[in-house]
Each structure stands twice: as C-alpha cells, then as structure tokens.
Design a protein around this motif. Structure first.
Motif, short mmCIF file in Angstrom:
data_model
loop_
_atom_site.label_atom_id
_atom_site.label_comp_id
_atom_site.label_asym_id
_atom_site.label_seq_id
_atom_site.Cartn_x
_atom_site.Cartn_y
_atom_site.Cartn_z
N VAL A 141 0.87 -1.18 0.00
CA VAL A 141 0.00 0.00 0.00
C VAL A 141 0.90 1.23 0.00
N THR A 142 0.79 2.05 -1.02
CA THR A 142 1.68 3.20 -1.12
C THR A 142 1.06 4.26 -2.02
N GLY A 143 1.64 5.45 -1.99
CA GLY A 143 1.17 6.54 -2.83
C GLY A 143 1.75 6.48 -4.23
N PHE A 144 1.06 7.08 -5.19
CA PHE A 144 1.52 7.03 -6.57
C PHE A 144 2.84 7.78 -6.75
N ASP A 145 3.13 8.72 -5.84
CA ASP A 145 4.35 9.51 -5.99
C ASP A 145 5.61 8.73 -5.63
N ILE A 146 5.45 7.49 -5.18
CA ILE A 146 6.63 6.72 -4.78
C ILE A 146 6.80 5.47 -5.65
N ILE A 147 6.00 5.38 -6.73
CA ILE A 147 6.12 4.22 -7.63
C ILE A 147 7.54 4.11 -8.17
N PHE A 148 8.13 5.25 -8.57
CA PHE A 148 9.46 5.21 -9.17
C PHE A 148 10.55 5.08 -8.11
N PHE A 149 10.40 5.84 -7.02
CA PHE A 149 11.41 5.79 -5.97
C PHE A 149 11.57 4.37 -5.42
N TYR A 166 -1.56 -1.56 -4.08
CA TYR A 166 -2.73 -0.70 -3.92
C TYR A 166 -2.24 0.74 -3.82
N ILE A 167 -2.53 1.52 -4.85
CA ILE A 167 -2.07 2.91 -4.91
C ILE A 167 -3.17 3.84 -4.37
N HIS A 168 -2.82 4.58 -3.33
CA HIS A 168 -3.78 5.54 -2.79
C HIS A 168 -3.42 6.95 -3.26
N GLY A 169 -4.34 7.87 -3.09
CA GLY A 169 -4.13 9.24 -3.50
C GLY A 169 -3.45 10.06 -2.41
N LEU A 170 -3.55 11.37 -2.55
CA LEU A 170 -2.94 12.31 -1.62
C LEU A 170 -4.00 12.88 -0.69
N ALA A 220 -10.46 3.81 -5.46
CA ALA A 220 -9.05 3.47 -5.30
C ALA A 220 -8.18 4.45 -6.07
N GLY A 221 -7.16 4.98 -5.39
CA GLY A 221 -6.23 5.88 -6.03
C GLY A 221 -6.65 7.34 -6.04
N GLN A 222 -7.85 7.65 -5.53
CA GLN A 222 -8.33 9.03 -5.56
C GLN A 222 -7.81 9.82 -4.36
N ASP A 223 -7.56 11.11 -4.58
CA ASP A 223 -7.17 11.99 -3.49
C ASP A 223 -8.34 12.18 -2.53
N ILE A 224 -8.04 12.53 -1.29
CA ILE A 224 -9.09 12.83 -0.33
C ILE A 224 -8.93 14.26 0.17
N ARG A 225 -10.00 14.82 0.67
CA ARG A 225 -9.99 16.20 1.16
C ARG A 225 -10.36 16.20 2.63
N LEU A 226 -9.56 16.89 3.43
CA LEU A 226 -9.80 16.95 4.87
C LEU A 226 -10.12 18.39 5.26
#
Length: 911
Positions: A499-507, A529-533, A575-581
């Motif tokens: 489970v990780t964010g899309f911004d770390i796929i390459f790293f 499982y790619i989650h959003g920001l 899945a993969g969508q950003d959330i707003r807080l």
C-alpha cells in the motif's frame, strides 16, 4: 431481573485508546508465527524516515493498511505486518551537519568514526520519534519484528546484494555524468530531482570561425558552462550549416579551437539550430561527447565553485561566474542578445538548490537486465497487479526508459560501499585507475587482494555510502531474514500487498520489484494498492513546502484516533483518488473528523442502550432467536445485517475501503440506530417475555456483528464495547475474533424492499407533522390510501408505524375517505393523509407557512442574483457555482410546495 451491565455515559477516547494500544502490544496479539495455519498475508510497513514525524500522509496510509491487516487476521489468515524505519542518509546528514556547524566544526574536522558515533547517538535519542507516534494510531503491527535499514540483519543483506550484483557484472565503477547537489555535496538519483519551471534567460553568443570567415550563433541558458565547451553541434540535415561541418571555431574567452560536429540530438528549431556542447555538464552533451570522442572538461568543484579549468574565473560560485562571464562576453563583443525565457530547471529534492550535471566517478547498477526481467513479469503475468490498473502503464513506461542507476553517495551515514582500493607505494592515493576488490568485509577483501597483488599492500575502503533506496529496495525480503532461508522468509515472502502513494512508484516500488525479481526469482508482492494524496480544506496537496500540513496528533487529541482513522478512510471515493480533509487552522477543528467522532458517539450510545436492555446477559447466554418468533422488523434488520456483511467483505476484498466504510456508516447509523432500536423499544418495555427475549437476541446478535465488521476501521471503541457486551477479561480480544460471514438464508431482497416502504411511510408522516406544526408528543390520526399490495405490507407493520410516527389511530385501505382539510404526502403509490381539524391552529399554520415561503423567496432572489452575476460565475470555483445552483433548485422546489399548501388552505382543499 439480572442487573444490567453497561458502559459509562460518555465515551472517552483518550482513556480507551491508550488502554487497548497497551494491551494489544503487551499481549502479543499481533505477533505472527510462520508455523500457524491460515493463508500467509504479509505487508511490510513503508519505512518512514528515521528523521520524520507523523504527518497526515502517514495517518492516511497506515489507516488503510490497518483495515486490510485487521480484516485478514479476523478472516483467519496468517498475518504479519512488519514495521521499521529507513536510515535516510541525506536527511540525517543534514541534521548532523547543522549541529556540527552550530558547534563551530565539520564532519571532516572530527573524522568519520566520531561522526558516525554522533549519528548513532542521535538515532538513539531523537530518531525514534516517528515510531512512538505511529503507535498512537493503534496499528496492529508485530513490533517484535521492528527493523531498521542499518540494523545488523539488513546490513548483511545489503552487503550480500552488492557483492552478488558485482560478481554478476551488474555493478561497475565508472566516470559518468551524474546529478550533483552542491548543497549536500553528493550525487542524487534522477528520482531525487524536482523539475521546476522558472523564468530565466536565453543568452545568444557569437562563436567565430577559426579561419575568420564568419561565425555561428548559439543559444544557452547556462552561459558559464561555455568555458568547458569542446564542440558546437548542428543537425546533419540542416542545410544552413551542412557546409560548415568539420570546420573549427575559436571558443570565446578560452581561445582554443573546437570542432563543428553533426548530431541528430540537435533540435534545429531550438534557438539558432546550433548548440554548444559541454560534455562534462549536460546529459545530452555527454551522449554527444561519447559518440564523437570529445574531450570532457569538468569546470566545477563539488561545492559549486569553478575549478582551475575555468581559467581566470576559477574560484567563483557558479552563479557569480554566470554573471561575470556574461559581462566579459558582452565587453568583448561575443554577446548577441538576451531573451526572457521560461524553462525547466532541475532542483535537488533534498538540497533545494539547482543540481549541477557533473562528470564524476561513481558506482552504478546496470539497470537494463533488472528492468527487463521485471517488465517480463508484468507483461506475462500482470505481476504485480496494480489497483487502480491505470498505474501499471505508468510503472511500465518508467521501466522501459530507465538509465543505469548511480548508487554511490558522498556521505558517511549509511551503508559504506564494500569495495577496498589496493594502495601501493607507487600509487599512494585513490584514482580512477586504482585497482580494488569487492568483499563482504575487510578480512575477505585482504584475502582477495593478497591473492591478486601479493602481501605488500594497503587497503582503503571506499568512503562513499550507498543510495538509501538500495537498501529500501531489499525491504520486502531483507526484513524477513534474506539472504538466510528463514521460516519467516519461507512463509511470508512474497508479500501479499503493498500500500503506497503514486508519488513513490518510481522511488520505491520499481526498485523493490527489480531487486526482488533478481534476488528471489519472484516479484515481492502480489498487489500494489495505490492511494491518492491528502488535500487541505482548499483542495491543495498537503506539503511541507506549502506549509499547509495538519498534525494528526492534534486531531487525535481532540477527537480520538478512531475518529481520525475512520474519517480518512471514509473520504476515499475510489481506489487511487485523493481525499480532502476539512480543517479550521484557527481552532484546530475539523468538520470531517468531528463527523466521525459523532459516529463513534452514536455507536457508543446505541451500544449503551442495548446493554442496559439485555439485563446483564451476554450474546452467548441469550442464544439465537427462534425463526418463528421473529417479527417483520427482526427479519428486516437481519437481512440488512447479512447484506451489509456481504457488501463489506466484497468491498474490502476489492480494495473499496472507502465504500466499505460508508456502507457500514449507513447500516449502523441508519438501519440499526435510527430504525431498529426504535422499533424494538415497545417489546423491550412490554410484558410479553418471548417478544422481549427475541428482541434482546436480535439486538445482541446484530451489535456483536457490527463491532466485528467495524473493528478494522475503528479498533479501539469496538474492542471496548465488545468486551463489555461479552463480559470477558482482557485475555480475549475482539482483534483476534472471526470476521462475520454472510448467511444467504437471512438475506431477503423482497422483504428489504417492502420494509423500505414502511420506513418511508414513517418518515413522511413525521415530515408532515413537522410541516403542519403538530407538537411532537401529540397522538394523531392518519389515513393511508394504498393499493392492495401496499396495504398488505403496511398493515403487517401498522403497530411499528403507529409507534414511530406517534399515531393514535391508523387506517390503511384503498380509496379511503378523508376530511376536507388534510396534510397529504405521497410514498410510492400510496397517499398519506393527516386530518388537521382539532389538531392544528389553521390560522397559526397559515402564518408559519407564509413566513417560510417569504424566507425562501428572499433566498431564491439572493441566489438568482449571484448566479446571474458574470463576476461571480467567472471568479468562483466550479464547485461553489454548482452548490449555489443546487441550493436554488431546492429552494424553488420547497417554495412551490408551500405555495400549493397555502392555496389549498385558503380554498379548503386537500393540502
């Protein structure tokens, strides 16, 4: 009657959460055993930097993982969630260098041994903050297996991996153009480079032909690098310059001749179509330099100042040199013009300064064989499987375009490269041609060196450390004991899910798949499982640079861990969508988390009511209800409960975690708390012992199931309530119970549809009462003009309708006759009629409806004015405009209803 066992009147998350976090950990509730039965299910925690502190991204990601982990544990899988931290070479080095600077010294002054001692001391005293903060989230990890990327086991894995790659010819030492960060004075990988668009300049320079027959004009964004030019290149098909290929130019300021070359990398449309070639300071120029065997002149020291190859400009900072060089070019007539130019500049993600492409001797991994094997696994077996699937293409495209990986960093904190240079009397310092051996330790290195070079040698280990991502790439299997064949490794590898964010796929993700495939023969996880920001109240990405992050510990203190966790998961719409807080920074209040806290309180109060009415009996003591004794309402809630089990299980299995959280909310708050508990109150307070016991049995059964279903999302409050419900000691834990299984025999879609008619009828009667201004406690009469089918359904539940709608009498029949003045509403094909005579002051009702209508008219006028204002439409965010349009439509609809009612009252018609 047995004394009731109940809960305190108010839920205290601080006390409850601390209690269960301590109990879970001390009892070893989440300790994994590879010998246990059950399908292995392993997740390794994405290791946060040891320098870090808890931020909302951690809270979001770990809440998602904990839902999966707790769910699979309750489903009977053999679960391991393994925690740990990353040594974060660059970040720790920055902290230590700042401390040393404050003390008036440097790492070079105190030496490597003293520096590393200081680093380990810092790690012991300050480096575990993130771990203690993660514990506040109530994570069901196996803390006994906590790892650190520089602990003994992982260090051995790193040494083994380096040696094996080197022996296979996949690691080499060579001179190559790298991304150099002058701030940290270290090479950084392509992934540690942030491209920023800046407003700069394009300088046009005149390079005279050596035979004085003319000149070529070149354009550059970095004029200081012209001091290291070794050619000017044109496209081979550019007719403007074809006749000049092979001639030479006199390099301004440096007074040396350089050739005019032809190369397909040149873009004829850029600038003048002539480009200066500085092989030691530009990636494309480096490629052309290799292709045309050009000299490579390095102009830079590692701190970003110019070296002796810059001639009279030596010693100047690179940006000072830029200004000075331009002034000299202008003074000597070589500057043609300067244009404003917006372009992309690569910045060091860590050092926050523009990187400098620098020719440097470094250690590299030949990436193509590793990437190709990983691509084969993706293309042939869809391994790993990405959720959402669209990220697989992003991952694949990146693997296709990889360049060799520079793995050496000019730092001291980290895994020191296991290569020893062989120093002889004639070769007293390490140079590019100094021989070396690669080994697991110095003893092995000495043995290898002696065998090759004889006894009279000295060894000097390479001072650089490995890129942090080298050790992180081994994380899924090094944490399980690799390279040893341990029970953990045999049982839990490959991991089940990442489970990780899309911004770390390459790293990280690609590094792990390449390393895992090479060293173990298997992709290290089945699913990714790619989650959003997490976005802020203004829908902007939370980040340190934007200074818009929210400290999750503040929200935990205010609302509780469960509320924060649940609110974050519930916000996931796909899945993969950003959330707003939503968050108020002045008051530290969050409407999003407050809603989750209210949900926790609703569950607490409903559970408290149930417990007070079970007369001290646990679900086991009460037993299961007799089917024949079940009412329509009982059968409805049991059908809804098992439907909820079915839906929740499917949603979690398919990574629809947000949908699962929303579905549980709707069932618990709506079906169970708002409807079923109200439905059973007459039986709980009545004199029929069988009816009462059946109600108690259904309440206990459904509440127990609710606690199990909700536990992965809100573990603390559910654990507390479950213990009280079952009257067990702390040795038994809800976290270790089984997850509910849906029983198809209880699911009745037709019954749920029929009962929905009953509930909507009750809701409509309540609304009509409120609109007519009928006092809540007043018992009234209602009539329902229903079809034969609807009448049969409603008649069966007439007692429930009367109880919940506060009716003294209820008549249900097709074509029922009603008095002249009634309030009416429609549910499906049925019409509900409430006589007003003797119940409502008609004059007061007209006054009330008139006020409501006038208020709505003012609201309609205001909203219409806003929506007809071009300034509002042009400046407002689209969601604001949409909300105003929806408000207007609702106000117009309500106003029309009130106009109809007022007209009917005035004409003594059906209202």
């Amino acid at each position: 009657m047995t004394n009731a066992i109940t809960l305190p009147s108010q839920y205290d998350p601080r006390q409850t959460e601390a209690k269960w976090q301590q109990q879970w950990e001390s009892s070893g509730a989440f300790h994994a055993d590879p010998q246990h039965s059950g399908t292995p299910y392993c997740i390794v925690i994405p290791p946060p930097n040891v320098t870090g502190s808890l931020h909302m991204g951690h809270a979001f990601e770990h809440a998602l993982i904990d839902v999966l982990v707790r769910y699979h544990r309750m489903r009977g899988d053999n679960v391991l969630w393994l925690p740990g931290t990353d040594h974060a070479s660059i970040a720790v080095s920055a902290i230590l260098d700042q401390q040393l600077q404050a003390e008036g010294t440097t790492r070079f002054a105190i030496g490597r041994d003293a520096y590393l001692k200081k680093a380990w001391e810092w790690k012991t005293t300050s480096g575990n903050t993130i771990v203690s903060q993660l514990r506040r989230l109530g994570l069901s990890v196996d803390w006994s297996r906590e790892r650190f990327t520089m602990d003994e086991g992982l260090s051995r894995a790193v040494l083994t991996a380096f040696n094996r790659l080197y022996e296979a010819g996949l690691i080499y030492r060579g001179k190559y153009l790298v991304n150099w960060c002058p701030a940290s004075q270290s090479a950084v990988s392509d992934l540690e480079v942030e491209n920023r668009e800046v407003q700069g300049h394009l300088w046009h320079l005149r390079y005279p032909l050596s035979d004085e027959s003319g000149y070529l004009e070149v354009a550059t964004t970095r004029p200081e690098t012209m001091l290291g030019d070794t050619a000017v290149a044109v496209h081979p098909d550019d007719d403007r310059y074809r006749h000049l290929i092979g001639k030479t130019l006199r390099l301004p300021l440096m007074n040396r001749d350089i050739p005019i070359i032809a190369d397909s990398l040149v873009d004829p449309a850029f600038g003048t179509g002539c480009v200066k070639v500085t092989p030691a300071h530009d990636p494309n120029d480096f490629i052309m330099g290799q292709r045309h065997q050009l000299p490579m002149i390095n102009l830079m020291h590692k701190d970003g100042t110019l070296n002796e190859n810059a001639g009279e400009f030596a010693g100047l900072d690179r940006f000072v040199a830029r200004k000075t060089v331009v002034e000299r070019l202008k003074a000597e007539g070589y500057l043609v013009k300067v244009e404003d130019y917006k372009h992309t500049v690569p910045y060091s993600d860590r050092g926050k300064v523009p990187i400098e492409p620098l020719l440097s001797t470094q250690w590299f991994v030949k990436i193509r064989p590793l990437a190709d094997a990983t691509l084969h696994a993706l293309d042939q077996d869809n391994s790993p499987r990405f959720i959402p699937e669209r990220w697989a293409k992003v991952y694949r495209d990146w693997l296709v375009n990889l360049r060799d990986w520079c793995i050496s960093r000019q730092l001291w904190w980290g895994h020191q490269i296991p290569a020893w240079y062989v120093i002889s009397e004639t070769n007293g310092e390490v140079r590019d041609d100094t021989p070396f051996v690669v080994a697991m330790d110095e003893a092995e290195a000495r043995s290898k060196a002696v065998a090759q070079f004889g006894e009279a040698i000295q060894l000097q280990q390479d001072e650089d450390v490995l890129d942090t991502w080298f050790s992180s790439g081994l994380w899924p299997f090094s944490t399980l004991g690799w390279p040893e064949d341990t029970p953990d490794y045999r049982c839990y590898y490959p991991n089940a899910t990442l489970v990780t964010g899309f911004d770390i796929i390459f790293f990280w993700v690609a590094r792990m798949t390449m390393m895992g495939q090479y060293f173990t023969g298997a992709i290290p996880f089945r699913d990714v499982y790619i989650h959003g920001l997490v976005r802020d109240e203004n829908n902007k990405k939370m980040s340190k640079s934007a200074n818009n992050g929210i400290n999750p510990l503040i929200l935990i203190e205010k609302y509780g861990t469960d509320a924060l966790r649940y609110s974050l998961v519930k916000e996931v719409v796909g899945a993969g969508q950003d959330i707003r807080l939503e968050y108020n920074r002045k008051t530290d209040e969050s409407a999003t988390v407050e809603a989750a806290r209210n949900f926790a309180n609703k569950l607490w109060n409903a559970s408290r009511f149930v417990l007070m009415n079970l007369e001290g009996q646990s679900p086991a003591q009460l037993g299961t209800p007799t089917p024949a004794a079940l009412t329509q309402g009982d059968r409805w809630i049991l059908s809804r409960y098992h439907t909820c089990i079915q839906a929740t299980t499917h949603r979690i299995d398919t990574y629809g975690l947000g949908e699962a959280a929303k579905g549980l909310y709707e069932f618990i708050w709506g079906d169970f708390c708002d409807w079923y508990i109200e439905l059973v109150k007459p039986r709980l307070q009545g004199t029929d012992p069988q009816a009462k016991r059946t109600a108690q049995q259904v309440l206990a059964t459904v509440l127990d199931g609710i606690l199990r279903l909700l536990h992965p999302f809100m573990p603390h409050i559910t654990e507390e309530i479950w213990h009280t419900l079952h009257q067990v000691d702390d040795s038994q834990l809800l976290a270790q119970q089984t997850y509910p299984l849906a029983d198809p025999a209880h699911i009745n879609g037709d019954l749920e549809t029929q009962f929905a008619l009953v509930l909507e009828t009750i809701r409509t009667i309540r609304n009509l009462r409120a609109e007519a201004g009928i006092k809540p406690g007043l018992m009234i009469t209602a009539l329902i003009d229903a079809s034969a089918d609807d009448a049969a359904i409603l008649t069966t539940s007439a007692a429930d309708i009367c109880h919940l709608a506060r009716l003294e009498t209820l008549t249900i029949a097709p074509g029922v006759q009603a008095p002249a003045q009634v309030f009416s509403g429609v549910v499906g094909s049925s019409e509900i009629l409430i006589p007003l005579a003797g119940v409502v002051d008609l004059e007061a009702l007209v006054t009330k409806l008139t006020k409501d209508r006038d208020r709505l008219q003012r609201e309609i006028e205001s909203l219409s004015a806003r929506l007809n204002n071009p300034k509002f439409l042009n400046k407002a965010q689209p969601e604001v405009v949409t909300a105003a349009q929806q408000q207007l439509a609702a106000a117009q609809q309500q106003s029309a209803i009130l106009e109809h009612r007022l007209h009917a009252l005035a004409n003594h018609e059906k209202i």
